[in-house]
Design an enzyme around this catalytic site. Structure first.
Site, PDB file in Angstrom:
ATOM      1  CG  HIS A 259      35.951  15.248   1.995  1.00 26.65           C
ATOM      2  ND1 HIS A 259      34.700  15.802   2.161  1.00 26.65           N
ATOM      3  CD2 HIS A 259      35.788  13.901   2.080  1.00 26.65           C
ATOM      4  CE1 HIS A 259      33.817  14.825   2.348  1.00 26.65           C
ATOM      5  NE2 HIS A 259      34.442  13.668   2.317  1.00 26.65           N
TER       6      HIS A 259
ATOM      7  CG  HIS B   3      35.965   9.833   5.380  1.00 24.42           C
ATOM      8  ND1 HIS B   3      36.728   9.607   4.253  1.00 24.42           N
ATOM      9  CD2 HIS B   3      34.874  10.520   4.954  1.00 24.42           C
ATOM     10  CE1 HIS B   3      36.111  10.117   3.203  1.00 24.42           C
ATOM     11  NE2 HIS B   3      34.982  10.677   3.596  1.00 24.42           N
TER      12      HIS B   3
ATOM     13  CD  GLU C 182      31.493   9.280   2.569  1.00 17.87           C
ATOM     14  OE1 GLU C 182      32.001   8.632   1.644  1.00 17.87           O
ATOM     15  OE2 GLU C 182      31.971  10.353   3.013  1.00 17.87           O
TER      16      GLU C 182
ATOM     17  CG  HIS D 269      35.435  10.746  -1.314  1.00 18.14           C
ATOM     18  ND1 HIS D 269      34.641   9.663  -1.046  1.00 18.14           N
ATOM     19  CD2 HIS D 269      35.234  11.606  -0.279  1.00 18.14           C
ATOM     20  CE1 HIS D 269      33.976   9.854   0.080  1.00 18.14           C
ATOM     21  NE2 HIS D 269      34.328  11.027   0.558  1.00 18.14           N
TER      22      HIS D 269
HETATM   23 MN    MN Z   1      33.526  11.668   2.387  1.00 15.83          MN
END
Ligand code: MN
Length: 261
Positions: A122, A120, A101, A192
């Protein structure tokens, strides 16, 4: 490409010539070390687990960014940091695997010249706000005043269609995410996680930690009753004041990440 103004703006005042490490066109060793530490802090503070990542724009070239190789953030050391161009092509991976990603980072840096660091994750308390159709993720606390008035939600089906794997694995998906982020500080990703941005590395770590804190507080408050959110003026003034206090958190989190507390 690295002008003094660019370096000063991001708190890394060293010039290309007097950097302690790296060659004439490489990022400073200080920035590489700080990014490795940011990885370990984000794990220690519960933002990332085996997954999630943090990047910083190079202090030598705004057309490049730094990100760990494909590994759990808690294990990252300076030797694991890889340099990428803004198309998210690794420049010195030497065969090491990179994150699927990484396009999240490259496409946001392309779209947002003011952004110098990206997380980024979760982080679990945030995820429900990207799932529940009637919930709006908003700032409920002074420490999370950087959050947008209405945090946008990225719906991957709008770009990838019904048959998708929820991951940002292409330039097109990264660019679509950057468009939904807009000029804001945080974007939720349905089913996500979330991505936060800032003007420097310490600030983005702070924001990632307090995005998760806000989610916990807001969820608890919504269970209790009608919620009062920070208004638009409070968001602006409080963010300005708190920005001067971020090093205090960083010094504390560094000690915790190093096992000294
Ligand atoms: Mn991710």
């Amino acid at each position: 490409m690295c002008t003094p103004a660019y370096s000063d703006m991001h708190g890394y005042a060293q010039t290309v010539a007097d950097r302690p490490g790296g060659g004439a066109s490489g990022p400073s060793q200080a920035l590489i070390e700080e990014l490795a530490l940011a990885n370990r802090i984000l794990f220690r503070e519960g933002v990332v687990d085996a997954f999630g990542h943090v990047s910083v724009r190079s202090d030598a070239d705004p057309g490049r960014y730094l990100l760990a190789r494909n590994m759990a953030p808690a294990l990252v050391t300076a030797d694991d940091i890889v340099e990428f161009d803004l198309d998210s092509a690794p420049l010195n991976a030497d065969g090491r695997a990179v994150y699927l990603e990484r396009f999240i980072h490259g496409e946001i840096y392309k779209a947002r010249p003011d952004v110098t660091a990206v997380v980024h994750s979760h982080s679990p308390a945030v995820v429900p706000f990207g799932i529940v159709k009637t919930a709006k993720f908003r700032s409920v606390c002074h420490m999370s005043s950087f959050l947008p008035v209405c945090t946008p939600i990225f719906e991957i089906r709008d770009t990838a269609g019904e048959d998708n794997d929820l991951l940002i694995t292409s330039h097109a998906l990264g660019a679509a995410l950057a468009r939904v982020l807009g000029e804001g500080t945080c974007v939720l990703m349905r089913g996500h996680g979330s991505t936060v941005v800032a003007s420097n590395l310490r600030e983005v770590v702070y924001r990632a930690v307090y995005t998760e804190v806000n989610a916990k507080l807001q969820s608890e408050a919504m269970r209790m009753g009608e919620v009062t959110y920070l208004n638009e003026k409070e968001l602006v003034t409080t963010t300005r004041t708190i920005a001067t206090q971020i090093n205090r958190a960083w010094d504390f989190w560094r000690m915790r990440a190093e096992g000294k507390l």
